[in-house]
Design an enzyme around this catalytic site. Structure first.
Site: not given
Length: 680
Positions: A469-470, A473, A476
């Protein structure tokens, strides 16, 4: 370098912060100078006698503030990941000063006039898509900061911002203190009954780090306490640990956050009313994809009702299991994970003790990197002897498919008392081309339990999902390809920012990833296909519980920020009353109770916005289906569209439009309900 490295040019490799040369006192001087320099720059833009243009107003603002930005990024990354009493004292001191500096900028009447003039004449300025978006964001930010209000209202807005900054800082530091001060020391055989080797190893390491050699320590880090609640057969110690975990920020004394929350909610409501909104939630949501509290509640309740029904079914099963094992009392919150683990073992022949030896931290990191390579052609090379702020931090150079330097990725994976709980992505530097080509420096911070010296650090499947998940990010931020810092990387609508991260989680469960990277930490053998199949089969096990504990937080976050008159708010009573009205199952506690709900109260980031994870989940479930529909979860054409429209676009396009550009249509909520196993 000068005596203060923050005021000098950084000659370090990749222009990393020279962490070893920076002391807390350096930050105060750099903040003061940065604010003074920034004020001069802003005044020069506001007082420019030339007619306003995009370049002499908006672009010039984007080129200003280097010192304050660089100082703040370095400081706040350290205050979250590796703080100390001096940094915490400075954080309390600087919070209202920085809020005042920001208010003075956004309430500069001459500057706002220039921006308003540009906005009024935007159609005739010949702006490209990115310039038009950046102008829109500036105009919105100034309005939402009160630039258009009367002088007395502006002054009050400034006072509110400064006080809220102080309250948010105190809230965060109180939670950190409660977490750092607590340790459950295990010494006897009864204390450690039922605990698997991987947890004993991590607890022994935690004890050694605290000077308790030969004992075991459970901390309030999720990676420590959740396995303890799963496996400990000592019900009294489970209850003790669980109550400490859920009481963070609610303990009587200096770390009690309840009065801070009440004041925060009242001030947020006052600010919203000054800006013409009915509630703080209405104010916050006006600048998101959701737009209104009504739209958010509609989504949450569509999920809440089937989730509660499923959770009650799960509770009945767990209660029955407890009775068969001789526990005839009511199922309690500290029992849920324990009996749930037993039930998963019974129904799927699967438990974390069997799974965890195959989830080595290093291998899961490699799996995340491999996925990025397959999707986007990225490569990662670990670099040694670079400046780092703690010995545990690892640094990787990231290159694109053509071998060109893209940025740096820093991984800080282990829990420690100097680090706040949770997991997050941040940036020491964001990508932009506003003043030449600037590459990003992105960091992921986790709180995993560290294995004994010389032994592998093992993760639960939830830990591994958090890492993916991180890292979503992080990608991104790393893949951002824009000109202006205002819309770089994760600078997107709050309820869109979780799409790249939650979407990335899906690849963790794919057979190509698990079969190649889930290898036993002792034997090196891959996870057996039979175990892989059990992992897939059990994906939606306990999903009622997981959905309820999250959605309760999102609903309460909306409820507290739509209060018409929050004066005299009793935070604990409010939480209990609203949960009762919602029909919260008694054996389940909110994932983040209000006194330690950092998303909502340790700053303004996710306030009235915790629903964002579910809003984005509607998109991420639907977006991953786009890959599934091709028959290849790494389909190159779909991956290229994902890169172009989502990961590299930053905040350039409207989020609803960019999703449609990727998917060809709006997302469908059915994909979310199906992915959670809640579809009728």
């Amino acid at each position: 370098m000068t005596a203060n490295p923050l005021l000098a040019d950084w000659t370090t490799p990749y222009e990393l912060p020279p962490f070893g040369d920076i002391s807390p006192d350096h930050f105060r001087e750099a903040f003061d100078k940065g604010m003074a320099d920034g004020r001069q720059e802003i005044d020069a833009i506001a007082d420019n006698p030339e007619a306003p243009s995009f370049d002499n107003t908006i672009a010039e603002m984007e080129r200003s503030g280097d010192l304050i930005s660089r100082t703040a990024r370095t400081f706040y990354n350290l205050s979250g990941a590796h703080t100390n009493p001096d940094l915490q004292a400075l954080e309390r001191e600087m919070a209202p000063k920085l809020a005042k500096h920001s208010s003075e900028t956004f309430q500069n009447a001459k500057l706002y006039e220039r921006i308003a003039d540009l906005w009024a004449n935007r159609d005739g300025l010949g702006l490209d898509q990115e310039e038009a978006r950046v102008l829109e964001r500036y105009h919105s930010m100034f309005q939402r900061a009160g630039a258009g209000l009367e002088p007395d209202q502006k002054a009050r807005m400034g006072e509110i911002s400064q006080r809220l900054a102080t309250l948010g800082t105190r809230f965060s530091q109180n939670v950190l203190k409660d977490e750092a001060d607590y340790q459950l020391v295990l010494e006897t055989d009864a204390d450690i009954a039922g605990l698997p080797d991987f947890l004993l190893s991590a607890a022994a390491e935690a004890a050694t780090a605290r000077g308790l050699e030969g004992k075991y320590v459970i901390t309030l880090s999720r990676s420590s306490i959740e396995p303890f609640l799963q496996f400990s057969t000592n019900r009294a110690r489970r209850e003790e640990a669980f109550k400490a975990w859920t009481a963070r920020g609610e303990n009587p004394g200096e770390t009690d956050n309840r009065a801070l929350i009440a004041e925060t909610v009242a001030l947020r409501q006052e600010r919203a009313k000054l800006l013409g909104f009915d509630s703080f939630a209405a104010f916050k949501l006006d600048d998101t994809m959701a737009k209104t509290p009504e739209a958010v509640r509609e989504l949450l309740m569509r999920v809440w009702e089937p989730a509660v029904a499923r959770a009650n079914e799960e509770a009945d099963k767990l209660q029955a299991l407890a009775h068969t094992e001789g526990d005839n009392g009511d199922l309690q919150p500290w029992d849920w994970r324990f009996y749930s683990e037993k039930l998963r073992k019974a129904e799927f022949d699967l438990d974390d003790a069997e799974l965890k030896p195959y989830l080595q931290l290093d291998q899961v990191i490699a799996a995340a990197f491999h996925t990025a390579n397959r999707l986007f052609g990225l490569s990662f090379e670990e670099k040694q002897d670079l400046p780092i702020y703690h010995p545990d931090v690892r640094v990787f150079e990231v290159k694109n498919g053509q071998g060109k330097h893209l940025g740096l990725f820093m991984g800080d994976y282990f829990a420690r008392p100097s680090k706040r709980s949770g997991a997050w992505m941040s940036a020491f530097r964001s990508q932009h081309r506003c003043k030449g080509e600037v590459s990003p420096i992105i960091v992921n911070v986790m709180n995993f339990s560290k294995g004994k010296s010389g032994e592998a650090s093992l993760l639960t499947f939830d830990d591994a999902r958090t890492l993916f998940h991180e890292f979503g990010h992080a990608l991104h931020g790393l893949l951002s390809n824009v000109t202006y810092p205002m819309i770089s990387g994760t600078s997107v609508a709050r309820d869109f920012v979780e799409l790249p991260s939650q979407l990335y989680e899906h690849w963790l469960s794919e057979p190509e990833i698990l079969s190649n990277f889930a290898v036993h930490y002792k034997t090196g053998k891959p996870m057996p296909e039979s175990l892989l199949n059990k992992v897939k089969a059990a994906e939606n096990f306990n999903q009622g519980f997981a959905t309820v504990e999250y959605t309760a937080c999102a609903l309460i976050d909306q409820d507290i920020h739509t209060l018409d008159d929050p004066e005299g708010l009793d935070v604990s009573a409010f939480e209990q009353e609203r949960l009762k009205a919602l029909g919260m199952p008694k054996p389940i506690v909110m994932r983040h109770r209000l006194p330690h709900f950092a998303h909502a109260f340790a700053g303004d980031g996710y306030s009235a916005g915790y629903y964002s994870y579910m809003w984005s989940e509607v998109m991420d479930a639907d977006a991953f289906a786009a890959f599934k529909e091709t028959g290849d979860v790494f389909d190159p054409q779909t991956a290229h569209k994902l890169l172009t429209h989502i990961y590299s676009a930053g905040g350039l396009p409207d989020p609803a439009e960019t999703y449609r550009a990727f998917r060809g249509r709006d997302p469908k909520i059915n994909a979310l309900l199906e992915s959670r196993g809640l579809a009728a």
